[in-house]
Motif scaffolding. Structure first.
Motif, PDB file in Angstrom:
ATOM      1  N   ASN A 161      -1.934  -5.493  -1.629  1.00  0.00           N
ATOM      2  CA  ASN A 161      -3.296  -5.604  -2.180  1.00  0.00           C
ATOM      3  C   ASN A 161      -4.283  -4.668  -1.495  1.00  0.00           C
ATOM      4  OD1 ASN A 161      -2.764  -7.593  -4.149  1.00  0.00           O
ATOM      5  ND2 ASN A 161      -2.767  -9.173  -2.564  1.00  0.00           N
ATOM      6  N   GLY A 162      -3.802  -3.812  -0.600  1.00  0.00           N
ATOM      7  CA  GLY A 162      -4.677  -2.867   0.076  1.00  0.00           C
ATOM      8  C   GLY A 162      -4.571  -2.973   1.585  1.00  0.00           C
ATOM      9  N   HIS A 183      -3.623  -0.068   8.199  1.00  0.00           N
ATOM     10  CA  HIS A 183      -4.951   0.413   7.809  1.00  0.00           C
ATOM     11  C   HIS A 183      -4.912   1.435   6.675  1.00  0.00           C
ATOM     12  CE1 HIS A 183      -6.737  -1.807  11.066  1.00  0.00           C
ATOM     13  NE2 HIS A 183      -5.947  -1.219  11.939  1.00  0.00           N
ATOM     14  N   SER A 184      -3.714   1.862   6.269  1.00  0.00           N
ATOM     15  CA  SER A 184      -3.617   2.795   5.146  1.00  0.00           C
ATOM     16  C   SER A 184      -3.343   2.029   3.853  1.00  0.00           C
ATOM     17  CB  SER A 184      -2.508   3.822   5.394  1.00  0.00           C
ATOM     18  OG  SER A 184      -1.233   3.214   5.305  1.00  0.00           O
ATOM     19  N   TRP A 185      -3.368   2.723   2.740  1.00  0.00           N
ATOM     20  CA  TRP A 185      -3.105   2.105   1.442  1.00  0.00           C
ATOM     21  C   TRP A 185      -1.607   2.007   1.204  1.00  0.00           C
ATOM     22  CZ3 TRP A 185      -7.038   0.150  -1.595  1.00  0.00           C
ATOM     23  CH2 TRP A 185      -8.321   0.388  -1.105  1.00  0.00           C
ATOM     24  N   PRO A 186      -1.163   1.083   0.358  1.00  0.00           N
ATOM     25  CA  PRO A 186       0.273   0.905   0.144  1.00  0.00           C
ATOM     26  C   PRO A 186       0.849   1.964  -0.790  1.00  0.00           C
ATOM     27  CG  PRO A 186      -0.946  -0.635  -1.224  1.00  0.00           C
ATOM     28  CD  PRO A 186      -1.970   0.087  -0.377  1.00  0.00           C
ATOM     29  N   SER A 187       2.166   2.034  -0.822  1.00  0.00           N
ATOM     30  CA  SER A 187       2.854   2.937  -1.749  1.00  0.00           C
ATOM     31  C   SER A 187       2.501   2.577  -3.188  1.00  0.00           C
ATOM     32  CB  SER A 187       4.366   2.823  -1.543  1.00  0.00           C
ATOM     33  OG  SER A 187       4.817   1.521  -1.941  1.00  0.00           O
ATOM     34  N   ALA A 194       2.230  -5.360  -7.318  1.00  0.00           N
ATOM     35  CA  ALA A 194       1.093  -6.291  -7.261  1.00  0.00           C
ATOM     36  C   ALA A 194       0.478  -6.502  -8.635  1.00  0.00           C
ATOM     37  CB  ALA A 194       0.044  -5.771  -6.280  1.00  0.00           C
ATOM     38  N   ILE A 195       0.295  -5.451  -9.397  1.00  0.00           N
ATOM     39  CA  ILE A 195      -0.322  -5.591 -10.714  1.00  0.00           C
ATOM     40  C   ILE A 195       0.654  -6.229 -11.697  1.00  0.00           C
ATOM     41  CG2 ILE A 195       0.264  -3.383 -11.805  1.00  0.00           C
ATOM     42  CD1 ILE A 195      -3.256  -4.928 -11.676  1.00  0.00           C
ATOM     43  N   ALA A 196       1.960  -6.024 -11.497  1.00  0.00           N
ATOM     44  CA  ALA A 196       2.964  -6.683 -12.339  1.00  0.00           C
ATOM     45  C   ALA A 196       2.900  -8.194 -12.161  1.00  0.00           C
ATOM     46  CB  ALA A 196       4.366  -6.163 -11.996  1.00  0.00           C
ATOM     47  N   ASP A 197       2.632  -8.643 -10.946  1.00  0.00           N
ATOM     48  CA  ASP A 197       2.474 -10.073 -10.673  1.00  0.00           C
ATOM     49  C   ASP A 197       1.309 -10.638 -11.478  1.00  0.00           C
ATOM     50  OD1 ASP A 197       2.752 -12.591  -9.461  1.00  0.00           O
ATOM     51  OD2 ASP A 197       1.501 -12.024  -7.755  1.00  0.00           O
ATOM     52  N   ASP A 198       0.176  -9.943 -11.464  1.00  0.00           N
ATOM     53  CA  ASP A 198      -0.986 -10.393 -12.230  1.00  0.00           C
ATOM     54  C   ASP A 198      -0.678 -10.463 -13.727  1.00  0.00           C
ATOM     55  OD1 ASP A 198      -2.592 -10.652 -10.013  1.00  0.00           O
ATOM     56  OD2 ASP A 198      -3.496  -8.677 -10.194  1.00  0.00           O
ATOM     57  N   GLN A 278       2.381  10.293   0.919  1.00  0.00           N
ATOM     58  CA  GLN A 278       1.338  10.228   1.933  1.00  0.00           C
ATOM     59  C   GLN A 278      -0.045  10.385   1.317  1.00  0.00           C
ATOM     60  OE1 GLN A 278       2.648   8.424   4.458  1.00  0.00           O
ATOM     61  NE2 GLN A 278       0.968   9.444   5.514  1.00  0.00           N
ATOM     62  N   ASP A 279      -0.139  11.190   0.258  1.00  0.00           N
ATOM     63  CA  ASP A 279      -1.411  11.289  -0.460  1.00  0.00           C
ATOM     64  C   ASP A 279      -1.815   9.924  -1.016  1.00  0.00           C
ATOM     65  OD1 ASP A 279      -1.541  13.995   0.020  1.00  0.00           O
ATOM     66  OD2 ASP A 279      -0.857  14.599  -1.971  1.00  0.00           O
ATOM     67  N   VAL A 280      -0.833   9.160  -1.496  1.00  0.00           N
ATOM     68  CA  VAL A 280      -1.099   7.820  -2.018  1.00  0.00           C
ATOM     69  C   VAL A 280      -1.692   6.956  -0.910  1.00  0.00           C
ATOM     70  CG1 VAL A 280      -0.057   5.710  -2.961  1.00  0.00           C
ATOM     71  CG2 VAL A 280       0.722   7.950  -3.765  1.00  0.00           C
ATOM     72  N   ARG A 281      -1.099   7.020   0.274  1.00  0.00           N
ATOM     73  CA  ARG A 281      -1.538   6.169   1.378  1.00  0.00           C
ATOM     74  C   ARG A 281      -2.908   6.584   1.923  1.00  0.00           C
ATOM     75  NH1 ARG A 281       4.151   6.344   2.015  1.00  0.00           N
ATOM     76  NH2 ARG A 281       5.028   4.240   1.916  1.00  0.00           N
ATOM     77  N   GLN A 282      -3.271   7.844   1.722  1.00  0.00           N
ATOM     78  CA  GLN A 282      -4.549   8.334   2.248  1.00  0.00           C
ATOM     79  C   GLN A 282      -5.597   8.503   1.150  1.00  0.00           C
ATOM     80  OE1 GLN A 282      -4.834   8.434   5.496  1.00  0.00           O
ATOM     81  NE2 GLN A 282      -2.643   7.942   5.702  1.00  0.00           N
ATOM     82  N   ALA A 283      -5.341   7.935  -0.038  1.00  0.00           N
ATOM     83  CA  ALA A 283      -6.221   8.161  -1.187  1.00  0.00           C
ATOM     84  C   ALA A 283      -7.583   7.491  -1.045  1.00  0.00           C
ATOM     85  CB  ALA A 283      -5.545   7.675  -2.468  1.00  0.00           C
ATOM     86  N   GLY A 284      -7.678   6.477  -0.199  1.00  0.00           N
ATOM     87  CA  GLY A 284      -8.950   5.788  -0.024  1.00  0.00           C
ATOM     88  C   GLY A 284      -9.250   4.770  -1.098  1.00  0.00           C
ATOM     89  N   GLN A 285      -8.313   4.526  -1.998  1.00  0.00           N
ATOM     90  CA  GLN A 285      -8.498   3.551  -3.064  1.00  0.00           C
ATOM     91  C   GLN A 285      -7.137   3.206  -3.664  1.00  0.00           C
ATOM     92  OE1 GLN A 285     -10.656   6.305  -5.915  1.00  0.00           O
ATOM     93  NE2 GLN A 285      -9.072   5.520  -7.301  1.00  0.00           N
TER      94      GLN A 285
END
Length: 383
Positions: A161-162, A183-187, A194-198, A278-285
């Motif tokens: 979830n972040g 502290h970084s964003w998930p893969s 996570a969204i599949a669960d929702d 790594q771009d995914v993890r550092q995307a900030g969102q």
């Protein structure tokens, strides 16, 4: 074979496992993420999901969802999106299958009881308990505790979830053993899981709620976007009785949500210039998720479900009963630990907080059925 995108998780570049697993003989052709998935499927804690609450506590009907069938449905939706986005299906599936393993009996009611029991000892959180179960409590291997899952698997479970700024004690312990870069964003695989669960519980809980008679179609049609979809289905199947069309409504809703996630995620990847994991993890969102318009509709649906199903008087009564049983069992095991099975009683630590956390581990692993039976053995026909 589906070609992975450059920003997908690659098992060949995994950060590895906590314990070295070099063997003289390789067991089959599976890669690291396939092994993770299979270790989840073969675990005792995964099998116990068969008798753990999804919406209804210990449902009598054979057609209601439980944690196990919910997890399978989440995995199906997650795999579909991962494949369409060029992500790693195996890692996504493993995360979907494992995401609810830390839930105690009686769903969130059981979690509330354990949270209260452990309030002065760091509390209880089912997400962190999932990781604790898979890294410590499952013991299928002769040389170490846990399933020895990959870094990417544990990272995805820890922060799907972040980023996590204030980890609970259980998550902090797991992170201390293997730095999960909290502290970084998930893969993207974890974000899709996570969204599949929702998507799964938003829609399948409607089906179960109507089957139980706690929801009606008239109530559902108070939501404008549901009413619009229902009218489109009625127009498409004008010669079919309305009571045959609810499954079509559920399918349509899932399809709309899935397609929205795919379109939104692709746009985010392009807009942010994402080229690597790594771009995914550092995307900030979060990159994977709903559009703003769909997110608003999904929040309205969740609000409707809480008001009309999850907080229905019958559901609240059942939840209160489940919470009371877990609280009773906590008290009984603290006062008379010999009531636990020998393997658990003999391993009970002398000092707090390890003592109460050990009892919580035992209780969190229980199924609804097992907890009811233990409660009846100790307290008789009290419930």
């Amino acid at each position: 074979m589906i070609q992975l995108q450059s920003y997908a998780s690659d098992p060949g570049e995994s950060r590895g496992r906590l314990h070295d697993e070099k063997r003289e003989v390789t067991r089959g052709p599976r890669d690291d993420f396939q092994r993770d998935r299979d270790r989840i499927i073969h675990s005792i804690s995964f099998r116990r999901l068969r008798h753990k609450t999804q919406v209804f506590v210990a449902p009598d009907g054979d057609h209601y969802r439980v944690r196990l069938t919910h997890s399978l449905e989440v995995a199906q939706i997650g795999r579909t999106m991962a494949r369409a986005l060029g992500l790693n299906e195996d890692l996504t599936e493993a995360l979907c299958l494992a995401h609810d393993i830390g839930h105690p009996p009686f769903g969130h009611a059981g979690e509330d009881a354990l949270q209260e029991a452990l309030a002065e000892f760091g509390g209880f959180d089912h997400n962190a308990q999932t990781i604790r179960t898979l890294t410590l409590l499952e013991t299928p291997y002769p040389r170490w505790d846990g399933l020895n899952l990959t870094w990417e698997m544990l990272e995805g479970l820890a922060k799907h979830n972040g980023p996590v700024d204030k980890p609970t004690w259980a998550l902090a312990a797991a992170n201390g053993a293997m730095d999960l870069d909290l502290h970084s964003w998930p893969s993207l695989e974890a974000q899709v899981a996570a969204i599949a669960d929702d998507i799964a519980y938003d829609n399948h809980d409607i089906d179960d709620g109507m089957r139980a008679g706690l929801l009606t179609l008239d109530q559902l049609l108070e939501l404008p976007f549901i009413a619009e979809r229902w009218q489109a289905i009625r127009d498409r199947f004008a010669d079919v009785a309305p009571d045959r069309l609810l499954p079509e409504l559920i399918r349509d809703q899932i399809g709309l949500m899935v397609n929205d996630v795919l379109e939104t995620t692709r746009a985010n990847v392009e807009g942010l210039g994402v080229q690597s994991s790594q771009d995914v993890r550092q995307a900030g969102q979060m990159i994977g998720g709903f559009s703003d318009a769909m997110a608003e509709k999904e929040r309205a649906l969740k609000g409707f479900m809480y008001e009309n199903l999850y907080h229905h008087p019958k559901q609240m009564a059942a939840a209160e009963e489940g919470k009371m049983m877990v609280a009773d069992l906590v008290k009984a095991y603290r006062e008379q630990p010999e009531l636990m099975p020998t393997s658990w009683a003999s391993a009970l630590p002398e000092e707090e907080p390890d003592r109460i956390r050990h009892i919580a581990d035992f209780l969190a692993g229980m199924t609804d059925r097992y907890a009811r039976n233990r409660h009846q053995e100790i307290f008789g026909e009290r419930v």
